[in-house]
Design a protein around this motif. Structure first.
Motif: not given
Length: 107
Positions: A32-41
């Motif tokens: 899994r590769r979490y983006s900055a948007n994923d972290l905000d979510r």
């Protein structure tokens, strides 16, 4: 590690993905590769959990927030046509029913 960045357990991240609340990118090997948007979510999910919502409620809130963001973006891209103003002659006062059809008859 994403779980450490947002203060959540790895199992929670997997649960949120399984429930459709999160969809991280994956490498060819399946990592899994979490983006900055994923972290905000994930932070938003955490805030909603603290507020007392269950995962179903959180899914609804996130969907509505996404729809709202899309509508706002559409409105910015294609704003409503500007309202044209014209100069009009002032309207005469409305007549009441008794005045409307009362004509004088010649005597």
């Amino acid at each position: 590690m994403a779980a450490d960045l947002v203060g959540m357990g790895v199992q929670n991240l997997r649960l949120y993905e399984a429930r459709g609340l999160l969809d991280p990118e994956r490498t060819d090997g399946g990592t899994r590769r979490y983006s900055a948007n994923d972290l905000d979510r994930l932070r938003r999910i955490g805030d909603l959990l603290v507020a007392g919502l269950n995962l179903a409620g959180i899914g609804m809130v996130l969907d509505l927030e996404g729809q709202n963001a899309r509508l706002r973006q559409e409105q910015e891209v294609a704003p409503w046509p500007a309202v044209m103003t014209t100069t009009r002659a002032p309207r005469s006062p409305k007549r009441t029913g008794s005045n409307r059809n009362s004509r004088r008859t010649p005597q």
